[in-house]
Design an enzyme around this catalytic site. Structure first.
Site, PDB file in Angstrom:
ATOM      1  N   SER A 113       0.918  -1.258  -0.083  1.00 21.93           N
ATOM      2  CA  SER A 113       0.012  -0.157   0.013  1.00 21.93           C
ATOM      3  C   SER A 113       0.897   1.253   0.061  1.00 21.93           C
ATOM      4  O   SER A 113       1.727   1.435   1.003  1.00 21.93           O
ATOM      5  CB  SER A 113      -1.138  -0.055   1.170  1.00 21.93           C
ATOM      6  OG  SER A 113      -1.511   1.406   1.472  1.00 21.93           O
ATOM      7  N   HIS A 160      -1.267  -1.272  -4.420  1.00 21.39           N
ATOM      8  CA  HIS A 160      -2.554  -1.218  -3.658  1.00 21.39           C
ATOM      9  C   HIS A 160      -2.772   0.490  -3.233  1.00 21.39           C
ATOM     10  O   HIS A 160      -1.763   1.087  -2.752  1.00 21.39           O
ATOM     11  CB  HIS A 160      -2.575  -1.872  -2.276  1.00 21.39           C
ATOM     12  CG  HIS A 160      -3.968  -1.734  -1.631  1.00 21.39           C
ATOM     13  ND1 HIS A 160      -5.066  -2.597  -1.900  1.00 21.39           N
ATOM     14  CD2 HIS A 160      -4.177  -0.890  -0.427  1.00 21.39           C
ATOM     15  CE1 HIS A 160      -5.971  -2.242  -0.934  1.00 21.39           C
ATOM     16  NE2 HIS A 160      -5.617  -1.129  -0.152  1.00 21.39           N
ATOM     17  N   ASP A 171      -4.851   3.450  -1.755  1.00 18.68           N
ATOM     18  CA  ASP A 171      -5.819   3.859  -0.574  1.00 18.68           C
ATOM     19  C   ASP A 171      -6.548   5.114  -1.030  1.00 18.68           C
ATOM     20  O   ASP A 171      -5.759   6.142  -0.591  1.00 18.68           O
ATOM     21  CB  ASP A 171      -5.339   3.569   0.767  1.00 18.68           C
ATOM     22  CG  ASP A 171      -5.008   2.120   1.088  1.00 18.68           C
ATOM     23  OD1 ASP A 171      -6.146   1.215   0.892  1.00 18.68           O
ATOM     24  OD2 ASP A 171      -3.828   1.821   1.612  1.00 18.68           O
ATOM     25  N   MET A 210      -9.109   7.878   0.367  1.00 16.72           N
ATOM     26  CA  MET A 210      -9.688   8.166   1.574  1.00 16.72           C
ATOM     27  C   MET A 210     -10.482   9.683   1.509  1.00 16.72           C
ATOM     28  O   MET A 210      -9.970  10.498   0.864  1.00 16.72           O
ATOM     29  CB  MET A 210      -8.843   8.112   2.805  1.00 16.72           C
ATOM     30  CG  MET A 210      -8.269   6.932   3.026  1.00 16.72           C
ATOM     31  SD  MET A 210      -7.374   6.768   4.431  1.00 16.72           S
ATOM     32  CE  MET A 210      -6.614   5.110   4.262  1.00 16.72           C
ATOM     33  N   HIS A 222      -8.579   1.057  -3.715  1.00 15.09           N
ATOM     34  CA  HIS A 222      -9.322   0.823  -2.471  1.00 15.09           C
ATOM     35  C   HIS A 222     -10.072   1.930  -2.198  1.00 15.09           C
ATOM     36  O   HIS A 222      -9.359   2.749  -1.848  1.00 15.09           O
ATOM     37  CB  HIS A 222      -8.597   0.076  -1.339  1.00 15.09           C
ATOM     38  CG  HIS A 222      -9.281  -0.010  -0.058  1.00 15.09           C
ATOM     39  ND1 HIS A 222      -8.634  -0.344   0.928  1.00 15.09           N
ATOM     40  CD2 HIS A 222     -10.613  -0.158   0.137  1.00 15.09           C
ATOM     41  CE1 HIS A 222      -9.481  -0.595   1.978  1.00 15.09           C
ATOM     42  NE2 HIS A 222     -10.855  -0.440   1.549  1.00 15.09           N
ATOM     43  N   MET A 265     -12.324   4.107   0.059  1.00 17.16           N
ATOM     44  CA  MET A 265     -12.889   4.304   1.179  1.00 17.16           C
ATOM     45  C   MET A 265     -13.655   5.658   1.360  1.00 17.16           C
ATOM     46  O   MET A 265     -13.013   6.608   1.690  1.00 17.16           O
ATOM     47  CB  MET A 265     -11.795   4.226   2.345  1.00 17.16           C
ATOM     48  CG  MET A 265     -11.175   2.877   2.671  1.00 17.16           C
ATOM     49  SD  MET A 265      -9.500   2.786   3.515  1.00 17.16           S
ATOM     50  CE  MET A 265      -8.652   2.796   2.072  1.00 17.16           C
ATOM     51  N   MET A 309     -10.917  -6.413   5.783  1.00 19.92           N
ATOM     52  CA  MET A 309     -10.156  -5.555   6.476  1.00 19.92           C
ATOM     53  C   MET A 309      -9.924  -6.099   7.938  1.00 19.92           C
ATOM     54  O   MET A 309     -10.826  -6.634   8.777  1.00 19.92           O
ATOM     55  CB  MET A 309     -11.204  -3.958   6.678  1.00 19.92           C
ATOM     56  CG  MET A 309     -11.547  -3.306   5.521  1.00 19.92           C
ATOM     57  SD  MET A 309     -10.133  -2.782   4.462  1.00 19.92           S
ATOM     58  CE  MET A 309      -9.192  -1.946   5.852  1.00 19.92           C
ATOM     59  N   GLY A 361      -8.699   3.598   7.488  1.00 20.22           N
ATOM     60  CA  GLY A 361      -8.425   5.007   7.737  1.00 20.22           C
ATOM     61  C   GLY A 361      -6.919   5.291   7.926  1.00 20.22           C
ATOM     62  O   GLY A 361      -6.444   6.432   7.483  1.00 20.22           O
ATOM     63  N   PHE A 362      -6.015   4.392   8.443  1.00 17.67           N
ATOM     64  CA  PHE A 362      -4.680   4.615   8.703  1.00 17.67           C
ATOM     65  C   PHE A 362      -3.940   3.418   8.388  1.00 17.67           C
ATOM     66  O   PHE A 362      -4.401   2.247   8.739  1.00 17.67           O
ATOM     67  CB  PHE A 362      -4.507   5.467  10.121  1.00 17.67           C
ATOM     68  CG  PHE A 362      -5.519   6.432  10.453  1.00 17.67           C
ATOM     69  CD1 PHE A 362      -5.134   7.778  10.103  1.00 17.67           C
ATOM     70  CD2 PHE A 362      -6.601   6.258  11.127  1.00 17.67           C
ATOM     71  CE1 PHE A 362      -5.608   8.731  10.178  1.00 17.67           C
ATOM     72  CE2 PHE A 362      -7.400   7.500  11.253  1.00 17.67           C
ATOM     73  CZ  PHE A 362      -6.849   8.795  10.719  1.00 17.67           C
ATOM     74  N   GLY A 363      -2.809   3.483   8.052  1.00 20.06           N
ATOM     75  CA  GLY A 363      -1.749   2.593   8.119  1.00 20.06           C
ATOM     76  C   GLY A 363      -1.022   2.319   9.529  1.00 20.06           C
ATOM     77  O   GLY A 363      -1.194   3.096  10.225  1.00 20.06           O
ATOM     78  N   GLY A 364      -0.391   1.259   9.645  1.00 23.32           N
ATOM     79  CA  GLY A 364       0.234   1.095  10.853  1.00 23.32           C
ATOM     80  C   GLY A 364      -0.501   0.730  11.978  1.00 23.32           C
ATOM     81  O   GLY A 364       0.018   0.660  13.344  1.00 23.32           O
ATOM     82  N   ASP A 401      -6.354  -6.837   4.363  1.00 20.04           N
ATOM     83  CA  ASP A 401      -5.937  -5.454   4.415  1.00 20.04           C
ATOM     84  C   ASP A 401      -5.816  -4.966   5.787  1.00 20.04           C
ATOM     85  O   ASP A 401      -7.034  -4.722   6.347  1.00 20.04           O
ATOM     86  CB  ASP A 401      -6.719  -4.299   3.658  1.00 20.04           C
ATOM     87  CG  ASP A 401      -6.126  -3.052   3.353  1.00 20.04           C
ATOM     88  OD1 ASP A 401      -5.025  -2.864   3.756  1.00 20.04           O
ATOM     89  OD2 ASP A 401      -6.922  -2.221   2.760  1.00 20.04           O
ATOM     90  N   GLY A 402      -4.641  -4.479   6.347  1.00 20.19           N
ATOM     91  CA  GLY A 402      -4.613  -4.007   7.731  1.00 20.19           C
ATOM     92  C   GLY A 402      -3.613  -4.840   8.709  1.00 20.19           C
ATOM     93  O   GLY A 402      -3.889  -6.034   8.913  1.00 20.19           O
ATOM     94  N   GLY A 403      -2.367  -4.376   9.081  1.00 23.40           N
ATOM     95  CA  GLY A 403      -1.830  -5.034   9.916  1.00 23.40           C
ATOM     96  C   GLY A 403      -0.925  -6.299   9.361  1.00 23.40           C
ATOM     97  O   GLY A 403      -0.814  -7.270  10.189  1.00 23.40           O
TER      98      GLY A 403
HETATM   99  C1  DX5 Z   1      -6.278   1.257   5.988  1.00 16.84           C
HETATM  100  C2  DX5 Z   1      -5.651   1.034   4.435  1.00 16.84           C
HETATM  101  C3  DX5 Z   1      -4.527  -0.039   4.330  1.00 16.84           C
HETATM  102  C4  DX5 Z   1      -3.488   0.300   4.950  1.00 16.84           C
HETATM  103  C5  DX5 Z   1      -2.610  -0.897   5.493  1.00 16.84           C
HETATM  104  O1  DX5 Z   1      -7.156   2.088   5.815  1.00 16.84           O
HETATM  105  O2  DX5 Z   1      -6.647   0.421   3.720  1.00 16.84           O
HETATM  106  O3  DX5 Z   1      -4.367  -0.476   3.020  1.00 16.84           O
HETATM  107  O4  DX5 Z   1      -2.553   1.126   4.540  1.00 16.84           O
HETATM  108  O5  DX5 Z   1      -1.382  -0.440   6.122  1.00 16.84           O
HETATM  109  P1  DX5 Z   1      -0.769  -1.356   7.239  1.00 16.84           P
HETATM  110  O6  DX5 Z   1      -0.162  -2.844   6.346  1.00 16.84           O
HETATM  111  O7  DX5 Z   1       0.466  -0.433   7.593  1.00 16.84           O
HETATM  112  O8  DX5 Z   1      -1.685  -1.711   8.110  1.00 16.84           O
HETATM  113 ZN    ZN Z   2      -6.572  -0.601   1.670  1.00 17.86          ZN
END
Ligand code: DX5
Ligand code: ZN
Length: 229
Positions: free
Chosen positions: A12, A37, A39, A41, A70, A72, A141, A146-149, A176-178
């Site tokens: 992403s 990927h 994102d 938003m 993706h 959102m 999900m 909303g956020f990475g990490g 997707d996520g973590g």
């Molecule tokens: C979250 C995004 C993800 C995100 C994943 O809202 O849709 O694609 O960037 O980031 P990580 O891998 O850091 O959880």
């Molecule tokens: Zn995503």
């Protein structure tokens, strides 16, 4: 795009350097990314704002693999043609984004893209049961979007249910996520084939030090593959 269930790593670019997207995309692809990927938003469906159709269109010439977009955002339908024009290969909308996901998925396919549907952690697998024949990808999900990490939320039961609902249909299950080398085996064993990873791919690397991206991608891929073989 041909269909198979081999493990695909989709970094992403939410975790990339926002001032240097073209070089970041080229670097992750050179280092083994299968898909890219993106994102999107809107600061409304999710509490964060990233980029829209003109930026996605600018990414297009740099993406040689698969541009996996993706959304959102809500509403989705007024923007479908703009993402088709921007060159998205896959366009994913959230099932929670509106009352008429069935119509949305039809419109995405009619615009010439593969249609994805995403489920927030609180949304059950059966929410997509009657959408599967209109769907090329289900995105589960494993964080609240909303956020990475963010920290991985275990959705393996939902993934197993979806895998069984999908049966032989050519539908990807994307997570997707973590996702990192610790969580990738759990989701791969449950039936996922596309692993989105932001922080786990970009951490420690840069366009000047892209081998780190390669090592990070390889670590996620090997961990996932060890759980499926
Ligand atoms: C979250 C995004 C993800 C995100 C994943 O809202 O849709 O694609 O960037 O980031 P990580 O891998 O850091 O959880
Ligand atoms: Zn995503």
């Amino acid at each position: 795009m041909s269909f198979d269930r081999s493990i695909k790593i989709a970094p992403s670019i939410l975790s990339a350097d926002f001032a240097n997207f073209s070089a970041e995309i080229q670097a992750i692809e050179a280092q083994g990314a299968d898909w890219v990927h993106i994102d999107v938003m809107d600061g409304h469906f999710v509490p964060n704002l990233t980029f829209g159709p003109p930026a996605v269109k600018a990414f297009r010439p740099h993406v040689k693999t698969v541009m996996d977009v993706h959304l959102m955002i809500t509403p989705v339908d007024p923007y479908i043609q703009a993402y088709a024009d921007a060159g998205a290969d896959i366009l994913t909308a959230h099932v929670e984004a509106g009352a008429h996901t069935h119509r949305t998925l039809q419109a995405i396919r009619a615009a010439g893209m593969k249609a994805g549907v995403a489920l927030n952690p609180g949304t059950p697998a059966y929410a997509v049961e009657h959408l599967l024949d209109l769907t090329d990808l289900v995105c589960v999900m494993t964080v609240n979007p909303g956020f990475g990490g963010q920290k991985f939320i275990d959705m393996t039961n939902k993934i197993r249910k979806l895998r069984s609902m999908i049966g032989d249909r050519p539908i990807h299950i994307e997570i997707d996520g973590g996702v990192d080398p610790k969580t990738a085996p759990l989701v791969a064993a449950a039936g996922a084939d596309v692993l989105v990873a932001g922080s786990a791919v970009f951490k420690g690397g840069s366009v000047d030090n892209p081998e780190v991206y390669g090592a990070n991608i390889k670590a996620v891929r090997s961990a996932a593959e060890s759980a499926t073989s």
